[in-house]
Design a protein around this motif. Sequence first.
Motif, PDB file in Angstrom:
ATOM      1  N   ASN A   3       6.007  13.351  -5.633  1.00  0.00           N
ATOM      2  CA  ASN A   3       6.292  12.517  -4.471  1.00  0.00           C
ATOM      3  C   ASN A   3       5.161  12.501  -3.461  1.00  0.00           C
ATOM      4  O   ASN A   3       5.349  12.089  -2.321  1.00  0.00           O
ATOM      5  CB  ASN A   3       7.581  12.993  -3.789  1.00  0.00           C
ATOM      6  CG  ASN A   3       8.806  12.662  -4.610  1.00  0.00           C
ATOM      7  OD1 ASN A   3       8.939  11.538  -5.080  1.00  0.00           O
ATOM      8  ND2 ASN A   3       9.674  13.632  -4.799  1.00  0.00           N
ATOM      9  N   HIS A   5       2.204  11.317  -1.266  1.00  0.00           N
ATOM     10  CA  HIS A   5       1.906   9.991  -0.745  1.00  0.00           C
ATOM     11  C   HIS A   5       0.600   9.469  -1.341  1.00  0.00           C
ATOM     12  O   HIS A   5      -0.355  10.203  -1.538  1.00  0.00           O
ATOM     13  CB  HIS A   5       1.796  10.051   0.780  1.00  0.00           C
ATOM     14  CG  HIS A   5       1.506   8.740   1.414  1.00  0.00           C
ATOM     15  ND1 HIS A   5       0.231   8.286   1.635  1.00  0.00           N
ATOM     16  CD2 HIS A   5       2.340   7.765   1.856  1.00  0.00           C
ATOM     17  CE1 HIS A   5       0.288   7.096   2.206  1.00  0.00           C
ATOM     18  NE2 HIS A   5       1.547   6.761   2.347  1.00  0.00           N
ATOM     19  N   ARG A  34       6.457   5.798  -0.490  1.00  0.00           N
ATOM     20  CA  ARG A  34       5.445   6.748  -0.950  1.00  0.00           C
ATOM     21  C   ARG A  34       4.043   6.159  -1.018  1.00  0.00           C
ATOM     22  O   ARG A  34       3.093   6.882  -1.310  1.00  0.00           O
ATOM     23  CB  ARG A  34       5.831   7.301  -2.330  1.00  0.00           C
ATOM     24  CG  ARG A  34       7.023   8.236  -2.316  1.00  0.00           C
ATOM     25  CD  ARG A  34       7.383   8.647  -3.734  1.00  0.00           C
ATOM     26  NE  ARG A  34       7.862   7.505  -4.518  1.00  0.00           N
ATOM     27  CZ  ARG A  34       7.968   7.504  -5.844  1.00  0.00           C
ATOM     28  NH1 ARG A  34       7.608   8.573  -6.539  1.00  0.00           N
ATOM     29  NH2 ARG A  34       8.436   6.430  -6.472  1.00  0.00           N
TER      30      ARG A  34
END
Length: 333
Positions: A3, A5, A34
């Motif tokens: 997850n 970014h 994201r």
Amino acid sequence: MNNKHRQLSLALQGGGAHGAFTWGVLDALLEDGRVSFDGISGTSAGAMNAVVLAHGLLHGGRQGARTALSQFWNAVARSLPFALQGEGQALSPAFKMMLHWTDYLSPEQLNPMSLDPLREIISGQIDFAALRRSSPVKLFLAATHANSGKLRLFLEHEVSIDALMASACLPTLQRAVEIDGEPYWDGGFAANPAVFPLFYDCAARDILLVLLCPLKFEATPYSAEQIKIRSQELAFNATFLREMRMFAHLSEYSSRSWMPLSPFERRLQRTFFHVIDMDEQDSDLASGSKLATHIDYFERLRDSGRRQGLAWLATHFRDLGARSSVRLSDLFY
């Protein structure tokens, strides 16, 4: 799932009403949260989506961008209520007659008062001065110089209602947009969209192409109407295909070269390409579908774009920053 970014740049193709598909893709990316955007290159409807997205991000973050895109496409749907019959994308007889007369009359003759609902929508919804001061993303809006065919890219510090209208100016329907005394037509003639500024001028290593024209059609056109539509599609896609073939060729060449790589080649090897494209079934190449302005049609395309955007994230989010999720030579050779 990872997850972490990621940041990417967007290349948004033009295609009139089909730009509602891009609305759906952007809505999915914004909702997921994201990914963020470094640069956005857009042509025609792609440029509209780019500027509306930038405006929404500036004034309300991700949710502000989702709201701005929804408000824009709903306003467009309300702007031309006489254009459609029923609830599909079939054009009304009156609108078909107007399009027929574009073969014989200039925009000045068809629309001597220069009425333009789209300009009114944009001027009422977009804060161009704020974008010029502090756009949250780099912008590259493509227009075509009408007297030379050269590409003109309007950057975020140059963004204006005229620059945006120039990017979407269909010369059979609208007068050329003059900027600093120079006439401009739809950017699709010169770049649909321009990818090179995302490569040269953006830091993000990932470039996502959102395409509205199928890379390959299933059927060959035979009727006069079908041939006319296909020839327009091919003409507006030709410059983009040539540019992407260049990237594909250089990428393949540099991967096989035994010579030391140039700075350009090293940068290309560190750039990752991704594609979300509109299915031919969704693009509904019936005459006039790109001019359809019915909210049901827009929402159908938006929902298709959302599905594809969410599916792409589920399958390829881990590829961001690591590898391309498509092989350019398979798509553009």
